[in-house]
Design a protein around this motif. Sequence first.
Motif, PDB file in Angstrom:
ATOM      1  N   SER A  55       1.206  -1.284   0.283  1.00 51.02           N
ATOM      2  CA  SER A  55      -0.200  -0.194   0.198  1.00 51.02           C
ATOM      3  C   SER A  55       0.688   1.328   0.208  1.00 51.02           C
ATOM      4  O   SER A  55       0.750   2.475  -0.506  1.00 51.02           O
ATOM      5  CB  SER A  55      -0.713   0.201   1.339  1.00 51.02           C
ATOM      6  OG  SER A  55       0.026   0.154   1.935  1.00 51.02           O
ATOM      7  N   THR A 123      -3.303  -5.602  -8.770  1.00 50.80           N
ATOM      8  CA  THR A 123      -4.735  -5.562  -9.248  1.00 50.80           C
ATOM      9  C   THR A 123      -5.538  -5.358  -7.974  1.00 50.80           C
ATOM     10  O   THR A 123      -6.116  -3.756  -8.549  1.00 50.80           O
ATOM     11  CB  THR A 123      -5.347  -6.492 -10.576  1.00 50.80           C
ATOM     12  OG1 THR A 123      -5.250  -7.590  -9.964  1.00 50.80           O
ATOM     13  CG2 THR A 123      -4.310  -7.215 -11.819  1.00 50.80           C
ATOM     14  N   LYS A 124      -5.901  -5.644  -7.178  1.00 50.13           N
ATOM     15  CA  LYS A 124      -6.385  -5.322  -6.019  1.00 50.13           C
ATOM     16  C   LYS A 124      -6.149  -4.569  -5.461  1.00 50.13           C
ATOM     17  O   LYS A 124      -6.956  -3.076  -4.730  1.00 50.13           O
ATOM     18  CB  LYS A 124      -6.412  -6.612  -4.988  1.00 50.13           C
ATOM     19  CG  LYS A 124      -7.094  -7.864  -5.525  1.00 50.13           C
ATOM     20  CD  LYS A 124      -7.257  -8.958  -4.460  1.00 50.13           C
ATOM     21  CE  LYS A 124      -8.228 -10.570  -4.745  1.00 50.13           C
ATOM     22  NZ  LYS A 124      -7.475 -11.639  -4.035  1.00 50.13           N
ATOM     23  N   GLU A 125      -4.592  -4.135  -5.982  1.00 44.85           N
ATOM     24  CA  GLU A 125      -3.531  -2.877  -4.797  1.00 44.85           C
ATOM     25  C   GLU A 125      -3.827  -1.796  -5.737  1.00 44.85           C
ATOM     26  O   GLU A 125      -5.035  -0.421  -5.025  1.00 44.85           O
ATOM     27  CB  GLU A 125      -1.892  -3.077  -4.879  1.00 44.85           C
ATOM     28  CG  GLU A 125      -2.206  -1.840  -3.715  1.00 44.85           C
ATOM     29  CD  GLU A 125      -2.804  -1.175  -2.261  1.00 44.85           C
ATOM     30  OE1 GLU A 125      -2.651  -0.602  -1.662  1.00 44.85           O
ATOM     31  OE2 GLU A 125      -2.698  -3.230  -1.571  1.00 44.85           O
ATOM     32  N   THR A 127      -6.794  -1.656  -7.502  1.00 44.50           N
ATOM     33  CA  THR A 127      -8.290  -0.712  -8.045  1.00 44.50           C
ATOM     34  C   THR A 127      -8.139  -0.269  -6.742  1.00 44.50           C
ATOM     35  O   THR A 127      -9.365   0.293  -6.590  1.00 44.50           O
ATOM     36  CB  THR A 127      -9.062  -2.394  -8.375  1.00 44.50           C
ATOM     37  OG1 THR A 127      -8.729  -2.911  -7.138  1.00 44.50           O
ATOM     38  CG2 THR A 127      -9.383  -2.699  -9.662  1.00 44.50           C
ATOM     39  N   LYS A 128      -7.661  -0.849  -5.158  1.00 39.60           N
ATOM     40  CA  LYS A 128      -8.524  -0.456  -4.239  1.00 39.60           C
ATOM     41  C   LYS A 128      -8.187   1.427  -4.256  1.00 39.60           C
ATOM     42  O   LYS A 128      -8.298   1.942  -3.483  1.00 39.60           O
ATOM     43  CB  LYS A 128      -7.232  -0.755  -2.496  1.00 39.60           C
ATOM     44  CG  LYS A 128      -7.911  -0.716  -1.775  1.00 39.60           C
ATOM     45  CD  LYS A 128      -7.089  -0.886  -0.957  1.00 39.60           C
ATOM     46  CE  LYS A 128      -6.654  -2.808  -0.910  1.00 39.60           C
ATOM     47  NZ  LYS A 128      -6.053  -2.553   0.023  1.00 39.60           N
ATOM     48  N   ASN A 129      -6.617   2.121  -4.812  1.00 41.74           N
ATOM     49  CA  ASN A 129      -6.347   2.859  -5.408  1.00 41.74           C
ATOM     50  C   ASN A 129      -7.406   3.492  -6.191  1.00 41.74           C
ATOM     51  O   ASN A 129      -6.768   4.802  -6.722  1.00 41.74           O
ATOM     52  CB  ASN A 129      -5.080   3.144  -5.787  1.00 41.74           C
ATOM     53  CG  ASN A 129      -4.137   2.921  -4.276  1.00 41.74           C
ATOM     54  OD1 ASN A 129      -4.741   2.848  -2.846  1.00 41.74           O
ATOM     55  ND2 ASN A 129      -2.938   2.348  -4.180  1.00 41.74           N
ATOM     56  N   LYS A 130      -8.240   2.899  -6.891  1.00 38.50           N
ATOM     57  CA  LYS A 130      -9.245   3.048  -8.309  1.00 38.50           C
ATOM     58  C   LYS A 130      -8.065   4.117  -9.329  1.00 38.50           C
ATOM     59  O   LYS A 130      -8.036   4.628 -10.074  1.00 38.50           O
ATOM     60  CB  LYS A 130      -9.170   4.869  -7.407  1.00 38.50           C
ATOM     61  CG  LYS A 130     -11.026   4.332  -6.750  1.00 38.50           C
ATOM     62  CD  LYS A 130     -11.839   5.849  -6.277  1.00 38.50           C
ATOM     63  CE  LYS A 130     -12.234   5.106  -4.740  1.00 38.50           C
ATOM     64  NZ  LYS A 130     -12.396   6.215  -4.185  1.00 38.50           N
ATOM     65  N   PHE A 131      -7.583   3.002 -10.038  1.00 40.21           N
ATOM     66  CA  PHE A 131      -7.041   3.147 -11.090  1.00 40.21           C
ATOM     67  C   PHE A 131      -7.296   2.283 -11.655  1.00 40.21           C
ATOM     68  O   PHE A 131      -7.520   1.156 -11.713  1.00 40.21           O
ATOM     69  CB  PHE A 131      -4.639   2.772 -10.928  1.00 40.21           C
ATOM     70  CG  PHE A 131      -3.884   3.729 -10.183  1.00 40.21           C
ATOM     71  CD1 PHE A 131      -3.678   4.968 -10.374  1.00 40.21           C
ATOM     72  CD2 PHE A 131      -3.526   3.188  -8.678  1.00 40.21           C
ATOM     73  CE1 PHE A 131      -3.355   6.053  -9.469  1.00 40.21           C
ATOM     74  CE2 PHE A 131      -3.383   4.970  -8.161  1.00 40.21           C
ATOM     75  CZ  PHE A 131      -2.944   6.015  -8.654  1.00 40.21           C
ATOM     76  N   ALA A 132      -6.658   2.497 -13.033  1.00 43.54           N
ATOM     77  CA  ALA A 132      -7.436   0.987 -13.963  1.00 43.54           C
ATOM     78  C   ALA A 132      -6.333   0.675 -14.875  1.00 43.54           C
ATOM     79  O   ALA A 132      -4.450   0.640 -14.397  1.00 43.54           O
ATOM     80  CB  ALA A 132      -7.382   2.291 -15.669  1.00 43.54           C
TER      81      ALA A 132
END
Length: 166
Positions: A55, A123-125, A127-132
């Motif tokens: 993170s 990828t989960k990290e 998407t958690k940070n709202k990146f494509a």
Amino acid sequence: MTVQICSCEGLNSKCEKCFGSGYMNTKSAPAAAKNKKSIPKDNIKQDTFLTDDISNLHLKEIQNIADKIIAKLDLRSMQQMRILHSIPFNTTTFRRDFKDKFVSFNIMEMEKRALRIELETLTKELTKNKFAVNFKFNHLLSNKDIDVTSNRELKTLLREYKKLNK
């Protein structure tokens, strides 16, 4: 009786040992095959690209790690395809004759599964940070989960790869 690769490698159609097929029958197993040591599965080291605290990484660092993982997946996939191309599936005893190749194929598949798990956590990290998230693999087998025990699946993968290259 076992099969051994002839010294002419099938290039001489008038060879007295293999008669041009490239494979010759032997009465007993060769001494080199009996003394060959296999790699135990416990000694295989898994290279991990991820740190404990994902993170705190920046977007560029995560992208660099993902690129390294994808490059390693593509490399393993190319090696697996080379192994598949070297196995003659038209014989009835190819599993027994090329057992060491299937073992190494299985080891590579396990490494690829571990790399895919690392990529999923990235990828989960992201998407958690709202990146494509959109990863592109360079090889056909990189994102496929292969059943090493299924002969039919291995043959269809070879056919797909040949159609893709045409």
